[in-house]
Write a protein that holds these residues in place. Structure first.
Motif, PDB file in Angstrom:
ATOM      1  N   MET A   1       0.834  -1.098   0.000  1.00 38.58           N
ATOM      2  CA  MET A   1       0.143   0.087  -0.032  1.00 38.58           C
ATOM      3  C   MET A   1       0.875   1.170   0.145  1.00 38.58           C
ATOM      4  SD  MET A   1      -2.783   1.173   2.818  1.00 38.58           S
ATOM      5  CE  MET A   1      -3.916   2.593   2.293  1.00 38.58           C
ATOM      6  N   SER A   2       0.693   2.179  -0.809  1.00 39.62           N
ATOM      7  CA  SER A   2       1.334   3.444  -0.968  1.00 39.62           C
ATOM      8  C   SER A   2       1.273   4.311   0.382  1.00 39.62           C
ATOM      9  CB  SER A   2       0.929   4.275  -2.134  1.00 39.62           C
ATOM     10  OG  SER A   2       0.925   3.624  -3.470  1.00 39.62           O
ATOM     11  N   GLU A   3       2.400   5.089   0.735  1.00 36.24           N
ATOM     12  CA  GLU A   3       2.370   5.898   1.757  1.00 36.24           C
ATOM     13  C   GLU A   3       1.213   7.144   1.448  1.00 36.24           C
ATOM     14  OE1 GLU A   3       5.085   8.907   3.928  1.00 36.24           O
ATOM     15  OE2 GLU A   3       5.970   7.830   2.610  1.00 36.24           O
ATOM     16  N   ARG A   4       0.439   7.471   2.441  1.00 41.33           N
ATOM     17  CA  ARG A   4      -0.659   8.735   1.881  1.00 41.33           C
ATOM     18  C   ARG A   4       0.267  10.001   1.449  1.00 41.33           C
ATOM     19  NH1 ARG A   4      -5.749   9.432   2.982  1.00 41.33           N
ATOM     20  NH2 ARG A   4      -6.588  11.771   3.528  1.00 41.33           N
TER      21      ARG A   4
ATOM     22  N   ASN B   1      -9.147  13.298  -1.338  1.00 48.23           N
ATOM     23  CA  ASN B   1      -8.735  12.246  -0.722  1.00 48.23           C
ATOM     24  C   ASN B   1      -8.488  10.882  -1.189  1.00 48.23           C
ATOM     25  OD1 ASN B   1      -8.701  11.007   2.278  1.00 48.23           O
ATOM     26  ND2 ASN B   1     -10.570  10.200   1.965  1.00 48.23           N
ATOM     27  N   PRO B   2      -8.996  10.720  -2.354  1.00 49.87           N
ATOM     28  CA  PRO B   2      -8.590   9.268  -3.215  1.00 49.87           C
ATOM     29  C   PRO B   2      -7.303   9.639  -3.627  1.00 49.87           C
ATOM     30  CG  PRO B   2     -10.869   9.854  -4.009  1.00 49.87           C
ATOM     31  CD  PRO B   2     -10.494  11.181  -2.999  1.00 49.87           C
TER      32      PRO B   2
ATOM     33  N   LYS C   1      -4.776   9.097  -0.821  1.00 55.06           N
ATOM     34  CA  LYS C   1      -4.888   7.524  -0.321  1.00 55.06           C
ATOM     35  C   LYS C   1      -3.956   6.744  -1.536  1.00 55.06           C
ATOM     36  CE  LYS C   1      -9.219   6.935   1.686  1.00 55.06           C
ATOM     37  NZ  LYS C   1     -10.629   6.261   1.630  1.00 55.06           N
ATOM     38  N   LEU C   2      -3.669   7.372  -2.653  1.00 50.96           N
ATOM     39  CA  LEU C   2      -2.944   6.503  -3.324  1.00 50.96           C
ATOM     40  C   LEU C   2      -1.442   7.017  -3.469  1.00 50.96           C
ATOM     41  CD1 LEU C   2      -5.226   6.665  -6.642  1.00 50.96           C
ATOM     42  CD2 LEU C   2      -4.682   4.747  -5.596  1.00 50.96           C
TER      43      LEU C   2
ATOM     44  N   LYS D   1     -10.108  15.816   8.247  1.00 53.37           N
ATOM     45  CA  LYS D   1      -8.904  15.359   7.774  1.00 53.37           C
ATOM     46  C   LYS D   1      -8.813  16.549   6.526  1.00 53.37           C
ATOM     47  CE  LYS D   1      -8.380  10.493   8.040  1.00 53.37           C
ATOM     48  NZ  LYS D   1      -8.048   9.209   7.111  1.00 53.37           N
TER      49      LYS D   1
END
Length: 227
Positions: A1-4, A95-96, A99-100, A139
């Motif tokens: 999973m990528s770091e935010r 936000n999407p 998250k990526l 957030k």
């Protein structure tokens, strides 16, 4: 999973060069291998197919309405429309992307509503925060970094705006009286002071301003590389 990804906000009144600085910052991030998208509130995101982030057309349409001086509305209705645009941008694009692992570079944020509708038009600031928290979320209210560009010389600010040429549709807020403009300008300074947000003098050369911005942004890249 990528770091935010990181969420960076560059604030300031119209004419301080926010959009220019977001462009420069995006280019500098690209040079070091960081993908990013730009959000220009209250406009909607136009989409980026290569990064997999869709457009936000409803927010784009909202911008046309809130910037149209011929459309009569109350200050609170302005707050509601700005908040709706933020909600759409946050849910569908910002936000999407974060998250990526994609950075979000925002020219303006809810602080603009605090200064324009709060300090400028007299809307209760606690009510602005409450509706933003309820509809957009906590957030959104907590970027990794917020910077405010300032330009004390009001004539220089108007000259910069005039350089863009005549607008097809008169701007709702630039057409308001001097008392509003002064309250709004002072609002940015007051907000920065009250919440410990760094300010940058936007009257200097744009590359010097971008270097100052980079000094604040670069530590986030260093922290990311060290993980």
């Amino acid at each position: 999973m990528s770091e935010r990804g990181r969420y960076i906000v560059i604030e300031g009144s119209d004419g301080t060069g926010k959009s220019t600085q977001v462009d420069i910052l995006q280019n500098r991030l690209h040079e070091v291998g960081i993908n990013s998208i730009q959000i220009h509130e209250p406009d909607g995101f136009e989409g980026n197919e290569s990064l997999g982030i869709p457009s936000v057309p409803e927010a784009i349409e909202l911008r046309k309405r809130v910037k149209d001086a011929s459309f009569e509305r109350t200050p609170w209705q302005n707050v509601e429309m700005f908040t709706r645009a933020r909600e759409l941008n946050w849910q569908q694009a910002m936000n999407p992307a974060l998250k990526l692992g994609i950075w979000v570079l925002a020219a303006r944020s809810w602080i603009s509503t605090v200064t324009y509708q709060g300090y400028g038009q007299g809307v209760d600031i606690d009510k602005i925060r409450a509706i933003t928290t309820e509809r957009v979320g906590d957030k959104y209210l907590k970027p990794d970094l917020t910077l405010i560009l300032t330009l004390e010389d009001e004539q220089a600010r108007f000259n910069r705006i005039a350089e863009r040429g005549a607008l097809e549709t008169p701007d709702t807020f630039e057409s308001l009286p001097d008392e509003f403009q002064q309250a709004m300008q002072q609002g940015y300074v007051r907000y920065a002071h009250d919440f410990g947000i760094p300010t940058i003098d936007a009257s200097t050369d744009k590359l010097k301003v971008s270097d100052e911005i980079w000094q604040y942004v670069h530590p986030f890249i260093t922290r990311q590389d060290s993980k």
